[in-house]
Design an enzyme around this catalytic site. Structure first.
Site, mmCIF file in Angstrom:
data_model
loop_
_atom_site.group_PDB
_atom_site.id
_atom_site.type_symbol
_atom_site.label_atom_id
_atom_site.label_comp_id
_atom_site.label_asym_id
_atom_site.label_seq_id
_atom_site.Cartn_x
_atom_site.Cartn_y
_atom_site.Cartn_z
ATOM 1 C CB SER A 248 -0.955 -0.061 1.183
ATOM 2 O OG SER A 248 -2.079 0.727 0.921
ATOM 3 C CE LYS A 252 0.188 5.296 -1.865
ATOM 4 N NZ LYS A 252 -0.803 4.661 -2.661
ATOM 5 C CD1 TRP A 339 -7.828 3.534 -2.027
ATOM 6 C CD2 TRP A 339 -9.403 4.682 -3.130
ATOM 7 N NE1 TRP A 339 -7.741 4.842 -1.635
ATOM 8 C CE2 TRP A 339 -8.694 5.576 -2.302
ATOM 9 C CE3 TRP A 339 -10.439 5.185 -3.927
ATOM 10 C CZ2 TRP A 339 -8.989 6.939 -2.228
ATOM 11 C CZ3 TRP A 339 -10.734 6.549 -3.849
ATOM 12 C CH2 TRP A 339 -10.002 7.399 -3.011
ATOM 13 C CG HIS A 388 -5.675 -2.485 0.257
ATOM 14 N ND1 HIS A 388 -4.875 -2.118 -0.790
ATOM 15 C CD2 HIS A 388 -5.236 -1.790 1.331
ATOM 16 C CE1 HIS A 388 -3.995 -1.213 -0.375
ATOM 17 N NE2 HIS A 388 -4.187 -0.999 0.919
HETATM 18 C C1 GTR Z 1 -5.280 4.706 1.734
HETATM 19 C C2 GTR Z 1 -4.663 5.472 0.594
HETATM 20 C C3 GTR Z 1 -3.980 4.513 -0.325
HETATM 21 C C4 GTR Z 1 -3.130 3.527 0.407
HETATM 22 C C5 GTR Z 1 -3.700 3.076 1.725
HETATM 23 C C6 GTR Z 1 -2.729 2.406 2.677
HETATM 24 O O1 GTR Z 1 -6.036 5.488 2.572
HETATM 25 O O2 GTR Z 1 -5.681 6.163 -0.073
HETATM 26 O O3 GTR Z 1 -3.216 5.222 -1.279
HETATM 27 O O4 GTR Z 1 -1.862 4.039 0.573
HETATM 28 O O5 GTR Z 1 -4.248 4.116 2.445
HETATM 29 O O6 GTR Z 1 -1.553 2.751 2.718
HETATM 30 O O7 GTR Z 1 -3.177 1.539 3.416
#
Ligand code: GTR
Length: 407
Positions: A248, A252, A339, A388
């Site tokens: 997540s 990145k 997402w 996710h």
């Molecule tokens: C969310 C964000 C995502 C992702 C995620 C995470 O809120 O929108 O880009 O990074 O968090 O890191 O769990």
């Protein structure tokens, strides 16, 4: 498919993805067309790296002079005798704002020589990655869950996130496992760059920051490089065969760590989405504007120039994947994680292929493969069923992929 609830008001329909042109990774700013690996390495790669620094993540300092490794704990019989555990504090900077970053490291006990490994970054504290009672509990800021109170971690969080870290399997398959809690590097809230690594380097005063100065993702990535600095001194791990992995926002981070630091031998992005593997120009799921609004501290200030103007950005995320070349890179998606735009993550990997081809490597697919059908070329990709998260299925793919490239 069981749909995971997603933030409302964003596009989740392929038919509504706008038409766009991706910047060509093989055309230099002066128009030169890159036809060979050498021109990529010497000319185009540095120029793309600079654009990501200046427009997306910000410029980071290098290896600091004030850095010291302290092995604070060791057990030759950890994880039921299968692993050697070591905990290292990486001291960074001097004075009141100096950082103490904890690296937890397991290496297979039966290994004869230095082994390849995974260096990972976690969300909730090293102690949440395994129930091992000897793991040190962070003293830095944590989110108030997994047993934490008043932003302080407690023993109640032990092993709370173990499902994400297949440590036993990683060790049995002959790899070392290292992990760093991201909040030890930089707390994940918008603190005006008063905490974390930013005040340790010029401009120490946050008011003097420039729009291309580093932000939190670059900070976490820089911390991973410091973890690798330690691994270079550790005899049990072969620092030339270390994969960097994150999930997540930390996916990145692992992509940026692998781009900025070519010592990482393999780069893994788990469900990294917007600002990670996903193509921003698709506007599918999370967008540049919403990410800059919700998390103003993740990217450099320049990145907000591209809110609702993704087409004006000189890079898109396929060029980030390309910065891993010719090293093996893995992009993993989850079907329910719309997402993060699973197809956009795939298309980014595909968009990096022309660069891999300069080195004689093919991806092997032109369309997103079906769920649970991984593709393991020099570029790896899968979209698995589910949401996710990081699962054993993901780790099985990373291990198979690492066997192919690091063993
Ligand atoms: C969310 C964000 C995502 C992702 C995620 C995470 O809120 O929108 O880009 O990074 O968090 O890191 O769990």
């Amino acid at each position: 498919m069981l749909l995971e609830a997603q933030p409302k008001g964003y596009n989740y329909e392929e038919a509504k993805v706008p038409k766009f042109n991706l910047p060509d990774p093989l055309v230099c700013l002066d128009g030169t067309i890159v036809k060979d690996a050498e021109t990529w390495q010497k000319k185009r790669r540095p120029e793309i790296l600079r654009m990501f620094e200046d427009e997306v993540y910000g410029r980071s300092p290098g290896k600091p002079k004030a850095m010291r490794f302290e092995v604070v704990e060791k057990d030759a019989n950890a994880l039921s005798g299968k692993a050697v555990r070591r905990q290292i504090v990486i001291h960074l900077g001097k004075g009141e704002k100096a950082l103490a970053v904890n690296l937890l490291l397991y290496s297979p006990k039966k290994a004869k020589g230095p082994v390849p490994g995974f260096l990972t970054v976690n969300f909730r504290g090293n102690h949440t990655t395994n129930a091992d009672p000897a793991i040190r509990i962070p003293t830095s800021w944590v989110r108030n869950d997994h047993g934490a109170k008043d932003n302080k971690a407690t023993a109640a969080g032990r092993g709370g996130r173990a499902s994400r870290w297949a440590i036993d399997t990683i060790i049995s398959r002959g790899y070392a496992f290292g992990t760093i809690y991201y909040g030890d590097i930089d707390p994940d809230f918008n603190d005006g760059y008063e905490n974390g690594p930013h005040p340790l380097f010029p401009p120490k005063n946050p008011k003097k920051r420039k729009p291309n100065d580093w932000a939190s993702i670059a900070g976490w990535a820089w911390g991973l490089s410091r973890g690798l600095d330690y691994l270079e001194t550790d005899a049990t791990v072969d620092a030339k065969r270390v994969a960097v992995m994150g999930h997540s926002r930390l996916g990145k981070t692992s992509l940026w760590a692998g781009a900025a630091d070519e010592r990482f031998a393999l780069v893994i992005s788990n469900n990294s989405g917007c600002g990670g593997a996903a193509l921003s120009r698709r506007g599918f799921g999370e967008t540049v504007k919403i990410i800059n609004t919700s998390f103003p501290h993740w990217f450099c200030d320049n990145y907000s120039k591209y809110n609702d103007k993704e087409n004006e950005c000189p890079v898109d995320q396929h060029m980030l994947i390309a910065l891993a070349a010719p090293r093996p890179v893995y992009v993993a998606s989850a079907e329910g994680d719309r997402w993060a735009d699973p197809n956009g993550e795939f298309l980014s990997a595909l968009g990096a292929e022309p660069v891999y081809k300069l080195f004689g490597h093919k991806f092997g697919v032109t369309k997103q493969p079906p769920v649970n059908k991984p593709v393991h070329g020099r570029i790896g990709y899968h979209v698995r069923t589910g949401k996710h998260d990081v699962t054993d299925y993901d780790w099985k793919q990373y291990l198979d992929f690492a066997d192919k490239h690091l063993k």
